[in-house]
Design an enzyme around this catalytic site. Structure first.
Site, PDB file in Angstrom:
ATOM      1  N   MET A 188      22.529 -63.543  19.791  1.00 59.12           N
ATOM      2  CA  MET A 188      23.487 -64.136  18.685  1.00 59.12           C
ATOM      3  C   MET A 188      24.637 -64.050  19.581  1.00 59.12           C
ATOM      4  O   MET A 188      25.652 -65.232  19.257  1.00 59.12           O
ATOM      5  CB  MET A 188      23.533 -63.081  17.577  1.00 59.12           C
ATOM      6  CG  MET A 188      22.261 -63.258  16.693  1.00 59.12           C
ATOM      7  SD  MET A 188      22.121 -64.986  15.801  1.00 59.12           S
ATOM      8  CE  MET A 188      23.429 -64.836  14.469  1.00 59.12           C
ATOM      9  N   LYS A 234      20.477 -60.084   1.843  1.00 63.24           N
ATOM     10  CA  LYS A 234      19.902 -60.326   3.242  1.00 63.24           C
ATOM     11  C   LYS A 234      19.227 -59.177   3.567  1.00 63.24           C
ATOM     12  O   LYS A 234      18.042 -58.771   4.093  1.00 63.24           O
ATOM     13  CB  LYS A 234      20.906 -60.387   4.246  1.00 63.24           C
ATOM     14  CG  LYS A 234      20.090 -61.241   5.454  1.00 63.24           C
ATOM     15  CD  LYS A 234      20.939 -61.581   6.458  1.00 63.24           C
ATOM     16  CE  LYS A 234      20.098 -62.401   7.694  1.00 63.24           C
ATOM     17  NZ  LYS A 234      20.912 -62.466   8.853  1.00 63.24           N
ATOM     18  N   ASN A 256      10.820 -57.784   7.072  1.00 72.42           N
ATOM     19  CA  ASN A 256      10.917 -57.031   8.599  1.00 72.42           C
ATOM     20  C   ASN A 256       9.984 -55.825   8.576  1.00 72.42           C
ATOM     21  O   ASN A 256       9.203 -55.613   9.371  1.00 72.42           O
ATOM     22  CB  ASN A 256      12.277 -56.749   8.769  1.00 72.42           C
ATOM     23  CG  ASN A 256      12.852 -57.527   9.473  1.00 72.42           C
ATOM     24  OD1 ASN A 256      12.977 -57.801  10.619  1.00 72.42           O
ATOM     25  ND2 ASN A 256      13.638 -58.834   8.932  1.00 72.42           N
TER      26      ASN A 256
HETATM   27  P1  NAD Z   1      19.789 -58.906  20.866  1.00 75.58           P
HETATM   28  O1  NAD Z   1      19.088 -57.876  21.208  1.00 75.58           O
HETATM   29  O2  NAD Z   1      19.436 -60.462  21.395  1.00 75.58           O
HETATM   30  O3  NAD Z   1      21.351 -58.739  21.482  1.00 75.58           O
HETATM   31  C1  NAD Z   1      21.824 -57.466  21.545  1.00 75.58           C
HETATM   32  C2  NAD Z   1      22.759 -57.201  22.997  1.00 75.58           C
HETATM   33  O4  NAD Z   1      23.401 -55.989  22.705  1.00 75.58           O
HETATM   34  C3  NAD Z   1      21.696 -57.132  24.058  1.00 75.58           C
HETATM   35  O5  NAD Z   1      22.079 -58.258  24.722  1.00 75.58           O
HETATM   36  C4  NAD Z   1      22.162 -55.875  24.595  1.00 75.58           C
HETATM   37  O6  NAD Z   1      21.867 -55.797  25.832  1.00 75.58           O
HETATM   38  C5  NAD Z   1      23.363 -55.721  23.977  1.00 75.58           C
HETATM   39  N1  NAD Z   1      23.900 -54.294  23.934  1.00 75.58           N
HETATM   40  C6  NAD Z   1      23.009 -53.272  23.638  1.00 75.58           C
HETATM   41  N2  NAD Z   1      23.661 -52.012  24.011  1.00 75.58           N
HETATM   42  C7  NAD Z   1      25.004 -52.372  24.150  1.00 75.58           C
HETATM   43  C8  NAD Z   1      26.157 -51.510  24.519  1.00 75.58           C
HETATM   44  N3  NAD Z   1      26.122 -50.302  24.424  1.00 75.58           N
HETATM   45  N4  NAD Z   1      27.274 -52.461  24.926  1.00 75.58           N
HETATM   46  C9  NAD Z   1      27.307 -53.813  25.024  1.00 75.58           C
HETATM   47  N5  NAD Z   1      26.158 -54.523  24.660  1.00 75.58           N
HETATM   48  C10 NAD Z   1      24.974 -53.641  24.226  1.00 75.58           C
HETATM   49  O7  NAD Z   1      20.237 -59.110  19.349  1.00 75.58           O
HETATM   50  P2  NAD Z   1      20.308 -60.382  18.569  1.00 75.58           P
HETATM   51  O8  NAD Z   1      19.180 -60.896  18.028  1.00 75.58           O
HETATM   52  O9  NAD Z   1      21.569 -61.168  19.184  1.00 75.58           O
HETATM   53  O10 NAD Z   1      20.914 -59.806  17.113  1.00 75.58           O
HETATM   54  C11 NAD Z   1      22.458 -59.018  17.129  1.00 75.58           C
HETATM   55  C12 NAD Z   1      22.451 -58.788  15.683  1.00 75.58           C
HETATM   56  O11 NAD Z   1      22.714 -59.829  14.825  1.00 75.58           O
HETATM   57  C13 NAD Z   1      21.650 -57.870  14.812  1.00 75.58           C
HETATM   58  O12 NAD Z   1      22.383 -56.919  14.100  1.00 75.58           O
HETATM   59  C14 NAD Z   1      20.878 -58.803  14.224  1.00 75.58           C
HETATM   60  O13 NAD Z   1      19.954 -58.053  13.199  1.00 75.58           O
HETATM   61  C15 NAD Z   1      21.713 -60.064  13.571  1.00 75.58           C
HETATM   62  N6  NAD Z   1      21.206 -61.069  13.586  1.00 75.58           N
HETATM   63  C16 NAD Z   1      20.455 -61.657  14.557  1.00 75.58           C
HETATM   64  C17 NAD Z   1      19.893 -62.856  14.029  1.00 75.58           C
HETATM   65  C18 NAD Z   1      18.962 -63.666  15.006  1.00 75.58           C
HETATM   66  O14 NAD Z   1      18.388 -64.805  14.856  1.00 75.58           O
HETATM   67  N7  NAD Z   1      18.869 -63.323  16.437  1.00 75.58           N
HETATM   68  C19 NAD Z   1      20.418 -63.612  12.958  1.00 75.58           C
HETATM   69  C20 NAD Z   1      21.357 -63.126  12.218  1.00 75.58           C
HETATM   70  C21 NAD Z   1      21.432 -61.947  12.479  1.00 75.58           C
END
Ligand code: NAD
Length: 307
Positions: free
Chosen positions: A11, A186, A194
């Site tokens: 995201m 949500k 989930n």
């Molecule tokens: P993701 O795992 O792809 O990305 C999370 C990122 O955070 C990773 O790149 C990781 O390296 C980084 N990270 C971890 N610890 C960290 C730290 N201490 N400092 C900096 N970066 C750090 O997750 P995502 O799918 O992008 O989801 C992110 C959020 O958005 C979640 O809460 C998820 O539920 C929500 N979300 C996801 C989607 C989707 O389709 N992927 C849709 C809506 C909401």
């Protein structure tokens, strides 16, 4: 605007890439060194319905290397990493920096407010989907939207600028005072699908392989809606139930993110979803047996993965 994205996974990279393409100054902050190196070496490979391209006008840094306060910092780590990420990224936070969370789950505004004046915290929900396909590469397909508001409910220039920036990037954002209902809706959807998929290994469609699979998912939706109502949040339980039925019928092959996390041996966001609902239920004396059992089961799965 100078926009920092804290947690530039699926995201965060999607939003960062689109905001950079719209002409904003974007800094991606993440702890995944391979992802940072790939972006700094060859740009961010972004694939959307508009096509595949390389975004090069953004910088990618470790959080602790952020040296300039951003106008807006969007948190897109998984919820259990928010605290550590913000603690490391203090260099990106100045007295005027606005903070926004569009993460799933409950408690996000509270986690951000530990690092900024609560008047500068915004909270919201997004239906944009995103996937990461290895270092430097993300995709998103289909349409989505964003609803957000200031955590204190006030209208402000900060809120208008943020909505405008996200709309510049084509992310279909509206300021919406009813965002708490959308967040809880949500959560209700995710608490059902989930956690059931994470525990059983079923795809969404496979939850209907037994006669009472759908009923179980709908019981969880009803539990979460009752807790939301007890907290004065006008969740539309019938609408969430319709969305669950639609997913069971039409997104049959989908593996929710929590199942993907379990399959990859990563920690899940169960505490911010079922965990937060159970806590909110306890504070109102409401029983949520299905949500609570799934919380305990996913905790067991998480604990097994971390051994
Ligand atoms: P993701 O795992 O792809 O990305 C999370 C990122 O955070 C990773 O790149 C990781 O390296 C980084 N990270 C971890 N610890 C960290 C730290 N201490 N400092 C900096 N970066 C750090 O997750 P995502 O799918 O992008 O989801 C992110 C959020 O958005 C979640 O809460 C998820 O539920 C929500 N979300 C996801 C989607 C989707 O389709 N992927 C849709 C809506 C909401």
């Amino acid at each position: 605007m100078h926009i920092a994205i804290l947690g530039a996974g699926a995201m965060g990279s999607l939003f960062g890439g689109l905001l950079a393409e719209a002409g904003h100054r974007v800094t991606l902050l993440d702890v995944d060194n391979a992802h940072l190196s790939a972006i700094n070496a060859g740009g961010l490979q972004l694939t959307t319905d508009a096509g595949e391209r390389t975004v090069t006008n953004l910088e990618a840094l470790r959080p602790e290397a952020a040296a300039q306060a951003a106008d807006l910092l969007i948190v897109f780590t998984k919820t259990m990493h928010t605290q550590a990420a913000l603690a490391a990224a203090r260099g990106a936070l100045g007295p005027q920096t606005a903070l926004l969370s569009l993460q799933n789950g409950l408690g996000n505004a509270e986690r951000l407010a530990r690092f900024a004046d609560p008047a500068r915290v915004m909270i919201g929900v997004t239906t944009w989907p995103a996937d990461k396909h290895g270092p430097g590469r993300v995709s998103s397909h289909g349409a989505g939207a964003i609803r957000l508001m200031s955590a204190d409910g006030a209208a402000s220039p900060m809120l208008s600028r943020t909505v405008a920036a996200l709309n510049d990037a084509g992310l279909a954002c509206t300021a919406d005072a009813d965002v708490w209902a959308a967040i809880w809706e949500k959560v209700a959807f995710n608490a059902a699908l989930n956690s059931l998929c994470a525990v059983t290994g079923c795809t969404v469609g496979e939850l209907t392989n037994v006669a009472d699979g759908e009923a179980l998912a709908l019981e969880i939706v009803a539990e979460v809606a009752a807790v939301a109502h007890a907290h004065g949040v006008a969740v539309n339980a019938a609408h969430v139930a319709d969305n669950v039925r639609h997913a069971l019928a039409h997104h049959r092959a989908h593996r929710p993110s929590m199942l993907q996390d379990v399959m990859a041996g990563r920690a899940t966001e169960i505490e911010a979803i079922n965990g937060a609902v159970v806590e909110a239920a306890r504070s109102r004396g409401i029983a949520v047996p299905h949500t609570q059992t799934l919380l305990q089961l996913v905790r067991l799965v998480d604990a097994k993965d971390s051994q």
